[in-house]
Design an enzyme around this catalytic site. Structure first.
Site, mmCIF file in Angstrom:
data_model
loop_
_atom_site.group_PDB
_atom_site.id
_atom_site.type_symbol
_atom_site.label_atom_id
_atom_site.label_comp_id
_atom_site.label_asym_id
_atom_site.label_seq_id
_atom_site.Cartn_x
_atom_site.Cartn_y
_atom_site.Cartn_z
ATOM 1 C CG ASP A 178 -1.985 -1.093 1.151
ATOM 2 O OD1 ASP A 178 -2.339 -1.515 0.042
ATOM 3 O OD2 ASP A 178 -2.414 -1.555 2.221
ATOM 4 C CD GLU A 179 4.956 2.050 2.792
ATOM 5 O OE1 GLU A 179 6.065 2.368 2.318
ATOM 6 O OE2 GLU A 179 4.792 1.704 3.978
#
Length: 301
Positions: A245-246
């Site tokens: 999720d980055e």
């Protein structure tokens, strides 16, 4: 692996992109880039339909340009334009470029789990001709959406994935995807992709995150949002990297909520935002409007 397929529906009409190509240029900024690109297109009598550019620092910073041009006999001319761009942009410029015939839609695989709102929204928009893509297949770790997907005439593959070792499922995924897709969309696919899979699949992967990153990462975001009394819930579409999720963010949006909304209300309003954000990210990527640079994006929307 369970396979459910029917003959795919014909791809939506893309007459508006007939004889049109996109050209993405990026690299170190310097004088003369726009003129050099324009000179090549002018030489081939191409007509520039749209042009967007951005520099994060005009004194040697990073430069980005998206050009859409039209040209009769485009398919025959593209190899020659490509050769001339290589020669022209190689003369003192530190630039990379991508050239694509826009009448050929990107082939997309959609990964999903039990939640169907993002999956069905993409299929519906595709059927209406709102997304210039060809949906090659839907892959799910649950069979729940097989009937809905079948109604759209899209091949559906059920590949179970359970437990910490996902290697067997990912091997099947790679076999299905190899040579058949240009990018992947995770439409609320509730499985973590391994770094090995991301490296081997070799195409961009777009994910929809069910909260406004970086807040409430992980399971149960809407319950935790309710507990905190948030006034906004949202969604984030981003490219997938090994760092969970980055990856580079493509699009985000939010909707206002209040103390009176229940967790179910937050989930419903959040689902609406997720659909809109993901469809915009897929549209922009499929139209070559997104340029990745380091861990962020330039989006010519």
């Amino acid at each position: 692996m369970t396979i459910t397929q029917e003959a795919p529906l014909q791809a939506p009409s893309l007459t508006h992109t007939h004889n049109q190509a996109s050209l993405i240029v990026h690299g170190r900024d310097r004088t003369g880039i726009v003129a050099a690109v324009g000179a090549v297109l002018s030489k081939h009598k191409a007509n520039i339909v749209s042009l967007d550019q951005y520099s994060d620092n005009p004194h040697g910073g990073a430069f980005f340009q998206r050009t859409v041009f039209s040209l009769d006999n485009l398919k025959a001319a593209l190899p020659h334009i490509d050769d001339d761009l290589k020669a022209q942009l190689g003369k003192g410029f530190e630039l990379e470029f991508r050239l694509r015939d826009m009448s050929i839609p990107h082939r997309v695989a959609i990964f999903a789990s039990k939640a169907d709102h993002c999956l069905l929204d993409l299929l519906w928009r595709h059927r209406r001709g709102e997304l210039p893509i060809t949906v090659s297949m839907v892959i799910s770790n649950h069979p729940d959406t097989a009937g809905e997907v079948r109604a759209f005439g899209i091949p559906f593959f059920h590949v179970p994935s359970a437990g910490p070792d996902k290697s067997a499922a990912e091997t099947q995924h790679l076999s299905l995807l190899k040579g058949n897709v240009d990018f992947i969309v995770l439409a609320r696919y509730m499985q973590i992709l391994s770094g090995d899979f991301i490296a081997k699949v070799g195409v961009p992967i777009i994910n929809i995150h069910h909260s406004f990153l970086p807040a409430f990462i992980g399971a149960g975001p809407y319950a935790r949002a309710k507990e905190r009394g948030v006034k906004l819930v949202g969604a984030t579409a981003h490219y997938v990297t090994e760092d969970l999720d980055e990856g580079p963010i493509i699009e985000q949006d939010v909707v206002r909520v209040s103390h009176a909304h229940t967790v179910a209300d937050l989930q419903r309003r959040g689902a609406d935002v997720e659909r809109d954000v993901l469809s915009r990210a897929v549209l922009w990527h499929s139209e070559d409007r997104v340029i990745r640079h380091e861990n962020h994006t330039i989006v010519f929307a």
